[in-house]
Design an enzyme around this catalytic site. Structure first.
Site, PDB file in Angstrom:
ATOM      1  N   LYS A  51      21.053  -6.439 -14.557  1.00  0.00           N
ATOM      2  CA  LYS A  51      22.172  -5.456 -13.937  1.00  0.00           C
ATOM      3  C   LYS A  51      22.731  -5.591 -15.771  1.00  0.00           C
ATOM      4  O   LYS A  51      24.050  -4.924 -16.259  1.00  0.00           O
ATOM      5  CB  LYS A  51      22.229  -5.708 -13.265  1.00  0.00           C
ATOM      6  CG  LYS A  51      21.959  -5.841 -12.022  1.00  0.00           C
ATOM      7  CD  LYS A  51      23.492  -5.750 -10.420  1.00  0.00           C
ATOM      8  CE  LYS A  51      22.198  -4.938  -8.909  1.00  0.00           C
ATOM      9  NZ  LYS A  51      21.002  -4.460  -9.444  1.00  0.00           N
ATOM     10  N   LYS A 103      16.564 -20.254 -21.253  1.00  0.00           N
ATOM     11  CA  LYS A 103      18.730 -20.449 -21.575  1.00  0.00           C
ATOM     12  C   LYS A 103      18.575 -21.956 -22.206  1.00  0.00           C
ATOM     13  O   LYS A 103      18.934 -21.911 -23.417  1.00  0.00           O
ATOM     14  CB  LYS A 103      19.568 -20.717 -20.160  1.00  0.00           C
ATOM     15  CG  LYS A 103      19.314 -19.496 -19.731  1.00  0.00           C
ATOM     16  CD  LYS A 103      20.489 -19.915 -19.013  1.00  0.00           C
ATOM     17  CE  LYS A 103      20.939 -18.684 -18.572  1.00  0.00           C
ATOM     18  NZ  LYS A 103      22.132 -18.704 -16.838  1.00  0.00           N
ATOM     19  N   ASP A 146      28.693 -19.237 -18.438  1.00  0.00           N
ATOM     20  CA  ASP A 146      27.990 -19.200 -16.785  1.00  0.00           C
ATOM     21  C   ASP A 146      29.147 -19.730 -15.867  1.00  0.00           C
ATOM     22  O   ASP A 146      29.488 -18.817 -14.492  1.00  0.00           O
ATOM     23  CB  ASP A 146      27.194 -19.819 -16.521  1.00  0.00           C
ATOM     24  CG  ASP A 146      25.693 -19.016 -16.821  1.00  0.00           C
ATOM     25  OD1 ASP A 146      25.785 -17.901 -16.569  1.00  0.00           O
ATOM     26  OD2 ASP A 146      24.250 -19.117 -16.926  1.00  0.00           O
ATOM     27  N   ARG A 161      17.671 -36.374  -9.668  1.00  0.00           N
ATOM     28  CA  ARG A 161      18.435 -35.476 -10.697  1.00  0.00           C
ATOM     29  C   ARG A 161      20.173 -35.047 -10.435  1.00  0.00           C
ATOM     30  O   ARG A 161      20.241 -35.697 -11.452  1.00  0.00           O
ATOM     31  CB  ARG A 161      17.390 -34.181 -10.013  1.00  0.00           C
ATOM     32  CG  ARG A 161      16.079 -34.206 -10.584  1.00  0.00           C
ATOM     33  CD  ARG A 161      15.492 -33.038 -10.688  1.00  0.00           C
ATOM     34  NE  ARG A 161      15.881 -32.141 -11.685  1.00  0.00           N
ATOM     35  CZ  ARG A 161      15.977 -31.086 -11.937  1.00  0.00           C
ATOM     36  NH1 ARG A 161      15.366 -30.157 -10.974  1.00  0.00           N
ATOM     37  NH2 ARG A 161      16.121 -30.257 -12.980  1.00  0.00           N
ATOM     38  N   TYR A 200      22.887 -13.604  -6.034  1.00  0.00           N
ATOM     39  CA  TYR A 200      23.537 -12.207  -5.213  1.00  0.00           C
ATOM     40  C   TYR A 200      22.244 -10.793  -5.234  1.00  0.00           C
ATOM     41  O   TYR A 200      20.836 -11.018  -4.884  1.00  0.00           O
ATOM     42  CB  TYR A 200      24.476 -11.437  -6.853  1.00  0.00           C
ATOM     43  CG  TYR A 200      23.562 -10.463  -7.530  1.00  0.00           C
ATOM     44  CD1 TYR A 200      22.994 -12.265  -8.956  1.00  0.00           C
ATOM     45  CD2 TYR A 200      22.539  -9.328  -7.938  1.00  0.00           C
ATOM     46  CE1 TYR A 200      22.587 -11.680 -10.119  1.00  0.00           C
ATOM     47  CE2 TYR A 200      22.057  -9.157  -8.762  1.00  0.00           C
ATOM     48  CZ  TYR A 200      22.005 -10.372  -9.938  1.00  0.00           C
ATOM     49  OH  TYR A 200      21.286  -9.820 -11.044  1.00  0.00           O
TER      50      TYR A 200
HETATM   51  P1  ATR Z   1      17.499 -23.309 -12.206  1.00  0.00           P
HETATM   52  O1  ATR Z   1      17.520 -23.246 -13.608  1.00  0.00           O
HETATM   53  O2  ATR Z   1      17.295 -22.287 -11.511  1.00  0.00           O
HETATM   54  O3  ATR Z   1      18.835 -24.583 -12.153  1.00  0.00           O
HETATM   55  P2  ATR Z   1      15.623 -25.562 -11.857  1.00  0.00           P
HETATM   56  O4  ATR Z   1      15.932 -26.392 -12.901  1.00  0.00           O
HETATM   57  O5  ATR Z   1      14.006 -25.497 -11.423  1.00  0.00           O
HETATM   58  O6  ATR Z   1      16.536 -23.941 -11.757  1.00  0.00           O
HETATM   59  O7  ATR Z   1      16.835 -26.300 -10.637  1.00  0.00           O
HETATM   60  C1  ATR Z   1      16.113 -25.674  -9.354  1.00  0.00           C
HETATM   61  C2  ATR Z   1      16.892 -26.107  -8.298  1.00  0.00           C
HETATM   62  O8  ATR Z   1      16.387 -25.516  -6.984  1.00  0.00           O
HETATM   63  C3  ATR Z   1      16.707 -28.046  -8.506  1.00  0.00           C
HETATM   64  O9  ATR Z   1      17.946 -28.608  -7.608  1.00  0.00           O
HETATM   65  C4  ATR Z   1      16.059 -27.565  -7.144  1.00  0.00           C
HETATM   66  O10 ATR Z   1      15.580 -28.976  -6.012  1.00  0.00           O
HETATM   67  P3  ATR Z   1      14.767 -30.490  -6.886  1.00  0.00           P
HETATM   68  O11 ATR Z   1      15.738 -30.947  -8.330  1.00  0.00           O
HETATM   69  O12 ATR Z   1      14.501 -31.241  -5.611  1.00  0.00           O
HETATM   70  O13 ATR Z   1      13.048 -29.601  -6.802  1.00  0.00           O
HETATM   71  C5  ATR Z   1      16.590 -26.989  -6.109  1.00  0.00           C
HETATM   72  N1  ATR Z   1      15.242 -26.021  -5.233  1.00  0.00           N
HETATM   73  C6  ATR Z   1      14.218 -25.124  -5.494  1.00  0.00           C
HETATM   74  N2  ATR Z   1      14.157 -25.293  -4.070  1.00  0.00           N
HETATM   75  C7  ATR Z   1      14.510 -25.429  -3.665  1.00  0.00           C
HETATM   76  C8  ATR Z   1      14.079 -25.345  -1.982  1.00  0.00           C
HETATM   77  N3  ATR Z   1      13.750 -25.143  -1.273  1.00  0.00           N
HETATM   78  N4  ATR Z   1      15.355 -26.557  -1.087  1.00  0.00           N
HETATM   79  C9  ATR Z   1      16.032 -27.093  -1.996  1.00  0.00           C
HETATM   80  N5  ATR Z   1      16.585 -27.385  -2.933  1.00  0.00           N
HETATM   81  C10 ATR Z   1      15.633 -26.404  -4.062  1.00  0.00           C
END
Ligand code: ATR
Length: 265
Positions: free
Chosen positions: A16, A66, A102, A156, A214
């Site tokens: 968007k 990013k 952000d 993490r 969103y």
């Molecule tokens: P982003 O840049 O969008 O934050 P990322 O670095 O891959 O992407 O991080 C994804 C986040 O969503 C992480 O905190 C991940 O948890 P893990 O560190 O345990 O992988 C979380 N996440 C992804 N899918 C999830 C789910 N189904 N339930 C809960 N947490 C989830």
């Protein structure tokens, strides 16, 4: 000559950002264009270089570039340094400045649009990936009473808490119990239509549940609403982070309210 801006991502078709920046440009009478550029997964730096060579003045960067943009920048703002990621680039004769708007976008949406006070409040941040990391410092600057980071992979969350210090605490989802004033979902769970395993007791009627995603209702927002909490999606954050970038590039601050309203409609 009309100044050129763009957003780089992969995928990018549904972004968007071109709509938002076109609205800002009209509103503030700026002579500029803003396009969406699909960069190849292994060709982000080359795409940016080609855009700069063609006269590009600045860019936004979205998933999954990013962190790469962070490494590409020759100078970083302190907030980009802390975030470890860059969503805004400024191309100058002295190199590339990397910023991250952000967190400021989230705080602006929470405090100005949603009229929430963060100072002295208990904040729960769900997730420990790039999206969560980018907003921690701006949230801490609001001086909350507590900031807890909860993540599926607890280690993490612990790494982030240690890195930021300033009283940030880490937790797993199941261990959360007390109520929070603000719960922000920065996990990718909503993308998959999933709900992190949260206790209903973290929400009260005074809680605001905020999903950074969103465009559709998420299991997280539905669950929070069922506990009586107020809810908000990430559309306001999207527009506010864009306004921060626009201000950095053009030196004028657009009025975000009509843009948020028209995107909702
Ligand atoms: P982003 O840049 O969008 O934050 P990322 O670095 O891959 O992407 O991080 C994804 C986040 O969503 C992480 O905190 C991940 O948890 P893990 O560190 O345990 O992988 C979380 N996440 C992804 N899918 C999830 C789910 N189904 N339930 C809960 N947490 C989830």
């Amino acid at each position: 000559m009309t100044d050129r801006y763009a957003v780089f991502g992969h995928p990018i078709a549904h972004s968007k950002s071109p709509l938002i920046h076109a609205a800002f440009a009209r509103q503030t009478a700026q002579d500029m264009t803003y396009e969406a550029i699909l960069a190849p997964l292994d060709g982000f730096a080359a795409s940016v270089a080609a855009f700069v060579a063609a006269g590009g003045r600045g860019a936004n960067v979205t998933v999954p570039f990013k962190e790469e943009a962070y490494r590409l920048a020759s100078r970083l703002t302190p907030r980009a340094e802390h975030a470890g990621a860059v969503n805004t680039l400024v191309f100058g004769s002295d190199g590339i400045l990397g910023d991250n708007t952000d967190g400021a976008g989230l705080v602006a949406d929470l405090t100005r649009n949603l009229q929430r006070t963060l100072n002295g409040r208990r904040i729960l941040l769900l997730g420990a990936g790039g999206a969560a990391r980018g907003v921690i410092e701006p949230l801490l600057d609001q001086q909350p009473a507590a900031l807890v980071i909860a993540n599926r992979t607890v280690s993490r969350a612990q790494e982030l808490a240690e890195q930021f210090g300033r009283g940030v605490r880490a937790s797993g989802f199941e261990a959360l119990d007390g109520a929070f004033d603000l719960v922000i979902n920065a996990t990718a769970a909503s993308l998959a239509g999933e709900l992190p395993p949260l206790s209903p007791r973290i929400f009260t009627a005074d809680t605001l549940a905020y999903d950074m995603m969103y465009g559709r209702d998420t299991p997280f927002l539905a669950f929070a609403r069922a506990q009586g909490a107020a809810t908000a999606d990430g559309l306001g954050m999207l527009v506010e982070q864009a306004a921060e970038a626009f201000h950095l590039w053009r030196g004028v601050r657009p009025d975000t309210a009509p843009v948020i309203a028209s995107l909702r409609a």
